[in-house]
Design a protein around this motif. Sequence first.
Motif, short mmCIF file in Angstrom:
data_model
loop_
_atom_site.label_atom_id
_atom_site.label_comp_id
_atom_site.label_asym_id
_atom_site.label_seq_id
_atom_site.Cartn_x
_atom_site.Cartn_y
_atom_site.Cartn_z
N UNK A 180 44.60 29.89 4.74
CA UNK A 180 44.21 28.71 5.35
C UNK A 180 44.42 27.68 3.83
N UNK A 181 44.41 26.59 4.43
CA UNK A 181 44.52 25.64 3.10
C UNK A 181 42.74 25.32 2.67
N UNK A 182 42.34 24.75 4.32
CA UNK A 182 40.69 24.56 3.76
C UNK A 182 39.22 25.06 4.27
N UNK A 183 39.39 26.36 3.67
CA UNK A 183 38.09 27.14 3.21
C UNK A 183 37.16 26.58 3.44
N UNK A 184 35.86 26.48 3.67
CA UNK A 184 34.97 25.45 3.25
C UNK A 184 34.23 26.32 2.75
N UNK A 185 33.35 25.98 1.45
CA UNK A 185 32.28 26.96 1.04
C UNK A 185 31.17 26.19 0.69
N UNK A 186 31.17 25.17 0.50
CA UNK A 186 30.14 24.27 0.85
C UNK A 186 30.30 22.87 1.42
N UNK A 187 28.91 22.06 1.70
CA UNK A 187 29.55 20.94 1.93
C UNK A 187 27.58 19.82 2.33
N UNK A 188 27.34 19.16 2.66
CA UNK A 188 26.84 18.78 3.89
C UNK A 188 27.57 18.14 4.84
N UNK A 189 25.82 18.27 5.91
CA UNK A 189 26.53 17.79 7.58
C UNK A 189 25.45 17.42 7.93
N UNK A 190 25.56 16.87 9.15
CA UNK A 190 25.14 15.64 9.25
C UNK A 190 25.19 15.90 11.04
N UNK A 191 23.93 16.36 12.04
CA UNK A 191 24.09 17.30 13.07
C UNK A 191 24.29 15.89 13.41
N UNK A 192 25.08 15.92 14.46
CA UNK A 192 25.63 14.20 14.77
C UNK A 192 24.70 14.35 16.12
N UNK A 193 23.99 15.09 17.26
CA UNK A 193 22.38 15.18 18.10
C UNK A 193 21.18 15.33 18.09
N UNK A 194 20.89 15.36 16.27
CA UNK A 194 19.31 14.91 16.50
C UNK A 194 19.74 13.89 14.70
#
Length: 245
Positions: free
Chosen positions: A121-135
Motif C-alpha cells: 500500500x502506497x497510502x497508509x494514512x498515519x495522521x490527518x484531519x477529517x470533517x464528519x460529513x454527517x455532523x
Amino acid sequence: MATTTRGRHGGGVLPWVVTALLVLALAGAFAWPAISDALAPPPAGANTLLAAAPEEVARARKNLDGLAVVPRPPFDPGYSRAAFGDAWTDTDRNGCNQRDDVLLRDLVASRPHRVQRQGSCDHDVLAGTWVDPYTGGEITLTDAKAQSEEVQIDHIVALSVAWRYGAAEWTDARRLVFANDLGNLLAVGGGTNKDKAGSDAARWRPAPAAQCGFAVRYVTVKSRYALATDLSEKGALAAMLGTCD
C-alpha cells in the motif's frame, strides 16, 4: 472467515485447482468492476463529501420511485457481518485495503497529514484531519493507528439493512463487493458511526445540512444494487430529498 483445506496433489486435483483459480481471477477482473465502478465515490474534499448536483438529485428522486416497496422487514437474527466477507478487502486491487482508500480520499488535503508506504500500500494514512460529513465536526488524529476508533468507516446503506432488503439472497462475491464499494463508504466520527449503527433511513438521519446528499447517495446505492425499500423508509428519503430544493 473462510477456512482452507489442504488435500493431496493426486489424480486430477492440481489441474482442477489451477482451473478454479483462473476462473475466479477472470470473474474478479470482469464481474466486480461492473458493480463497484458504477457508483462514483463521493467528491474529494471535506466540505463536498455529501454535495449533490441538481442532476444527481433529479436522478435520485426518479430512482427512489423505482425502488421495489416491500413490507418493512424485521431484524433478521440470521444476519452476520461475516456474510459480507473479510472487512476492508482490497477489491479494487490497488495494493491498499478499502479503509486506507477512504481515509485518504476523505481527509482534508489542505491540512497537515502523514501518509507512507506500508507493504503493497502506497497510502497508509498515519495522521490527518477529517470533517464528519454527517455532523460537520472536525477530527484531527496525530496517530491514526492508535486513534482508529475516533475516525471510522461507515456504510451509507448499512450491511444489515442491505441484508434485510435483498442481500441475503446474493452470492458471497456480490456481498463482498457491496461491503467494500467506495461509493457506499464514508469516513465519519466514531461516535456518529456508533449512533447510526445498523439503522436505515427511516430510523436515522444526519444533521439537516447533510440530509440532501445523504439521501441522494443512499438511494443511489439501493437503486444500483436493486435493494428494496418500505413505505416508512421511502417517506423518510423523500423528505430528505426535499431539503435539496
